[in-house]
Design an enzyme around this catalytic site. Sequence first.
Site, short mmCIF file in Angstrom:
data_model
loop_
_atom_site.label_atom_id
_atom_site.label_comp_id
_atom_site.label_asym_id
_atom_site.label_seq_id
_atom_site.Cartn_x
_atom_site.Cartn_y
_atom_site.Cartn_z
N TYR A 97 6.19 -10.06 -16.94
CA TYR A 97 4.79 -9.72 -16.73
C TYR A 97 4.67 -8.74 -15.57
CZ TYR A 97 4.47 -13.04 -12.76
OH TYR A 97 4.64 -13.71 -11.58
N CYS A 98 3.51 -8.07 -15.53
CA CYS A 98 3.14 -7.24 -14.37
C CYS A 98 1.83 -7.82 -13.83
CB CYS A 98 3.01 -5.77 -14.75
SG CYS A 98 1.73 -5.41 -15.98
N PHE A 99 1.02 -7.02 -13.19
CA PHE A 99 -0.20 -7.58 -12.60
C PHE A 99 -1.25 -7.95 -13.64
CE2 PHE A 99 -4.36 -7.06 -10.35
CZ PHE A 99 -4.24 -8.20 -9.58
N SER A 105 4.13 -3.58 -17.84
CA SER A 105 4.77 -4.50 -18.78
C SER A 105 5.25 -3.76 -20.02
CB SER A 105 3.79 -5.61 -19.19
OG SER A 105 3.56 -6.51 -18.14
N TYR A 126 -0.04 -11.44 -14.25
CA TYR A 126 -0.17 -12.35 -13.10
C TYR A 126 -1.63 -12.70 -12.83
CZ TYR A 126 -0.24 -14.12 -8.36
OH TYR A 126 -0.48 -14.90 -7.25
#
Length: 367
Positions: A97-99, A105, A126
């Site tokens: 995952y990314c933010f 991603s 996130y």
Amino acid sequence: MSTNTVPAKQYREIFLKGHPIMDVRAPIEFSKGAFPNAVNLPLMTDSERQKVGTCYKEHGQEAAIELGHQLVAGKVKANRVDAWKAFFSEHPDGFLYCFRGGLRSRITQSWLKEVGLDIPFIEGGYKAMRQFLIDEIDTAPGKSEMLILSGITGSGKTDFVRLRSESVDLEGIANHRGSSFGRQHEGQPSQIDFENRLAIELLRHQEREQAKLLLEDESFLIGRNAIPKTFFEKMQQAPVLVLTSTLEERLPRLLDDYVHKMHAGYVERLGEEQGFIAYRDYLLGSLKGIYKRLGGKLHAEMTELMNKALATEQSRRDTSAHLDWISLLLESYYDPMYHYQLGKKAARVRFTGTHAEMHEYLSSLGK
């Protein structure tokens, strides 16, 4: 570009099963807050992310993406992809995952696809997962009856809580014993990490299908970690169970907590000489932290007793002299403060008993 994703409805399962997660956010983002099962293997370093962010503000998304590909290319890209491959080789059931579950991603997923790995990324990233956990903390008090375990300092509340399946160990999550002498060797999690871990423990509590939620009586702050406001307010309204213990039982517990465990932990981390210095500083620093509450005269008396005990311990390997200042600390500080605070909760007290009696009482309530 692949769209292999993990939907939001699987968040609970991810946290309960502890699925390994590769967090591709920049290190500075990760350090502010992450999940216990996440490892930071970033798409971009902090400086690269800053450059791309500046480019985005000044020239737009396309230019920022192009700059990102320029910064992370050739050997730099190859090394990062190799690190990702190694992670998923070790954790084939993992996700990334990314933010926000967006461009970072997708790029990471695409580069992994180029080397033969089709790895799902988590929808919402996130940010959405973090909100899921915040919501869990807010709603958890309504899913089980909250019970607060109170007891005088040294009564063994934490040990008791850890034996009960209906409990969540707040001090364990905060890595702090919740008192003036409560600091641990490893330090505390960030506030965000504390909240994330609390939410996950509450999910696990629900999974055990417990009708009661037993928590140790805590102040709003456990060391530097703050109990989330809504959750703490519910704790302040919940029924109280009072765990009793004699002075003869309490003193050895506190000697073990403040002296034996802390000394051994510092020596294990720092070696004999530096470990003793750190341990001594912990004791004297903890005492100094309550200087204003003790007053100068009492603080000076305790400091003298503590220094004598430390000298005896260092020269003779005898820790019994520490009982002198611990006894005085209980008599002049902890015990009066506890009785004052318990007096304010008197109307909420539902049961009072020893360890054995408390176990019997809680078991009688059923699951």
